[in-house]
Enzyme design. Structure first.
Site, PDB file in Angstrom:
ATOM      1  N   ARG A 295       0.825  -1.217   0.000  1.00  0.00           N
ATOM      2  CA  ARG A 295       0.000   0.000   0.000  1.00  0.00           C
ATOM      3  C   ARG A 295       0.861   1.269   0.000  1.00  0.00           C
ATOM      4  NH1 ARG A 295      -4.737  -0.818   4.153  1.00  0.00           N
ATOM      5  NH2 ARG A 295      -5.505   1.030   3.064  1.00  0.00           N
TER       6      ARG A 295
ATOM      7  N   ASP B 294     -15.492   2.806   3.075  1.00  0.00           N
ATOM      8  CA  ASP B 294     -15.337   1.406   3.487  1.00  0.00           C
ATOM      9  C   ASP B 294     -16.576   0.569   3.189  1.00  0.00           C
ATOM     10  OD1 ASP B 294     -12.750   1.896   4.346  1.00  0.00           O
ATOM     11  OD2 ASP B 294     -13.345   2.272   6.420  1.00  0.00           O
TER      12      ASP B 294
HETATM   13  C1  S3P Z   1      -9.577   5.409   8.216  1.00  0.00           C
HETATM   14  C2  S3P Z   1      -9.693   6.140   7.059  1.00  0.00           C
HETATM   15  C3  S3P Z   1     -10.051   5.557   5.761  1.00  0.00           C
HETATM   16  C4  S3P Z   1     -10.670   4.179   5.908  1.00  0.00           C
HETATM   17  C5  S3P Z   1      -9.939   3.319   6.889  1.00  0.00           C
HETATM   18  C6  S3P Z   1      -9.862   3.979   8.255  1.00  0.00           C
HETATM   19  C7  S3P Z   1      -9.184   6.105   9.445  1.00  0.00           C
HETATM   20  O1  S3P Z   1      -8.879   5.457   4.965  1.00  0.00           O
HETATM   21  O2  S3P Z   1     -10.745   3.542   4.659  1.00  0.00           O
HETATM   22  O3  S3P Z   1     -10.605   2.065   7.038  1.00  0.00           O
HETATM   23  O4  S3P Z   1      -9.365   5.545  10.547  1.00  0.00           O
HETATM   24  O5  S3P Z   1      -8.693   7.244   9.344  1.00  0.00           O
HETATM   25  P1  S3P Z   1      -8.442   6.707   4.056  1.00  0.00           P
HETATM   26  O6  S3P Z   1      -8.530   7.883   4.903  1.00  0.00           O
HETATM   27  O7  S3P Z   1      -7.036   6.469   3.606  1.00  0.00           O
HETATM   28  O8  S3P Z   1      -9.422   6.710   2.908  1.00  0.00           O
END
Ligand code: S3P
Length: 428
Positions: free
Chosen positions: A122, A314
């Site tokens: 990632r 999500d």
């Molecule tokens: C999260 C932000 C999201 C989400 C992840 C949890 C967080 O990712 O997809 O499951 O806790 O800040 P991104 O902010 O990279 O989209």
């Protein structure tokens, strides 16, 4: 290989409290660690990802105890973390990795972060590059883990965030706490704001302008430990909201679910599609929570674009499933972030849905789905692609089919919802 439950004769029924919110559980440990005094978190999510955060902070010298879902963090203050003698293992957790990079960027020691095979694919430059503008010294391995953070004195910035990501924003906020002057961040689109809300609750000074996009962070706060109950995770509740909407004769109630507006995209989409949902909000001083009652409904198709994505990021696999039973063609676009989640979720959904004979077409940034086409099982062996949310959405899809299906990699649910299949059984 797990045998999935097929269509239940009487629908889904009953009442359930889903486990604590993943994003809030991570942040509770992190903010508790850099606070002075004790933080007590009840209804903490004891999933693999949140336990990666807990273990990482223990390695950074923070005393943390856990009894069931109650976690006690003995804060060491913003300047009390200690160098870890070993590399920090982030497991599968993107949130742990990105947020900890921001925090460690300003600490007076060096740390190396490693993770599992999926996390090691990632992108990490989306965090290291904005942090570098504050003076951070972070080396990635061709943009990925392993990452080495060499702690530096950080300076304030006025920075326009390039990706709509709460993880990147939160990394910058945690770095800004350690800077010399106030930092301003400008988001492209509003993303989940748990860091901002929780930082305020812990005594930090952070404000969001009326545009909802410009955030100002005051540095060097003395944060104070807090006692908080973690709300139920909307992203976990979403699986049962979808199941009850799609399986005929269902009527379920989900208790104490987090209703933060930056997270309720699925709720809004389901309502717009004609879903039968009643929300009873509860009075709270912190994160909004409430009880949701969901009954089965006939659904209409939907079009979703970029601006709607962050609040449902999500839950997009579930939107695809809802669309696959809606009465028409749905289009989900502007969701290219799905390609860099625990797996490429666009590709995984298309591959697995095609095994069920669903009329789905892959786009670079989403999918087009014709819910009017009848499903037919082409291949009864499904694959979670080592991704918890893909595993769970397939567990829900199986409830819409009369023949039993198999799932490879079902234990991936441990990442965010270890009791998922047991809780689903309680509603069947
Ligand atoms: C999260 C932000 C999201 C989400 C992840 C949890 C967080 O990712 O997809 O499951 O806790 O800040 P991104 O902010 O990279 O989209």
């Amino acid at each position: 290989m797990k045998t999935l439950k097929s269509r239940p004769k009487q629908g889904l029924h009953g009442e359930l409290t889903v486990p604590g919110d993943k994003s809030i559980s991570h942040r509770g440990i992190m903010l508790g660690a850099i606070s002075e005094g004790t933080t007590t978190l009840t209804h903490f999510l004891t999933s693999a990802d949140c336990l990666s955060t807990l273990a990482a902070f223990q390695q950074l010298g923070v005393p943390i105890q856990r009894e069931g879902t109650t976690v006690t963090v003995h804060g060491v203050g913003l300047h009390g973390l200690k160098a870890s003698t070993a590399k920090l293992d982030m497991g599968n957790s993107g949130t742990t990795t990105r947020l900890i990079m921001g925090l460690l960027a300003g600490q007076p020691f060096n740390t190396t972060l490693v993770g599992d095979a999926s996390l090691s694919k990632r992108p990490m430059k989306r965090v290291s590059e904005p942090l570098a503008t504050m003076g951070a010294d972070i080396t990635t391995t061709a943009g990925h883990l392993p990452v080495t953070v060499k702690g530096q004195k950080l300076h304030a910035v006025n920075y326009q965030l390039k990706v709509a990501s709460a993880q990147v924003k939160s990394a910058m906020i945690l770095a800004a706490l350690q800077a010399d002057e106030p930092t301003t961040l400008v988001e492209k689109l509003p993303t989940r704001d748990h860091t901002e809300r929780m930082l305020t609750a812990f005594g930090g000074e952070i404000s969001t302008a009326a545009d909802g996009l410009t955030i100002t962070i005051q540095p060097q706060p003395h944060l104070k430990g807090q006692t908080m109950t973690v709300p139920g995770d909307m992203s976990s509740a979403a699986f049962f909201m979808t199941a009850a909407s799609l399986v005929a004769d269902s009527n379920i109630t989900l208790k104490d679910v987090g209703l933060n507006k930056t997270r309720t995209g699925l709720l809004e989409i389901l309502k717009a599609m004609g879903g039968d949902i009643t929300v009873v909000a509860e009075p709270t001083t912190g994160e909004p929570i409430g009880d949701l009652t969901i009954k089965s409904a006939d659904l209409q198709p939907i079009n979703i674009g970029k601006a709607q994505i962050p609040a449902v990021i999500d839950e997009l696999p579930l939107v695809a499933l809802l669309a696959a039973k809606a009465n028409g063609i749905s289009r989900i676009m502007g969701a290219e972030e799905l390609r860099v989640k625990e797996t490429d979720r666009i590709s995984a959904i298309v591959t697995e849905f095609k095994k069920l004979g669903i009329a789905i077409e892959e786009l670079p940034d989403g999918f087009v789905i014709d819910g009017r086409q009848p499903w037919h099982v082409v291949d009864p062996v499904l694959d979670a692609h080592d991704d918890h949310r893909i595993g769970m959405v397939l567990g829900i899809a199986a409830l819409l089919i009369d023949q039993p299906l198999q799932l490879k990699g079902a234990d991936s649910v441990r990442i965010s919802y270890p009791e998922f299949f047991d809780d689903l059984d309680k509603l069947l």
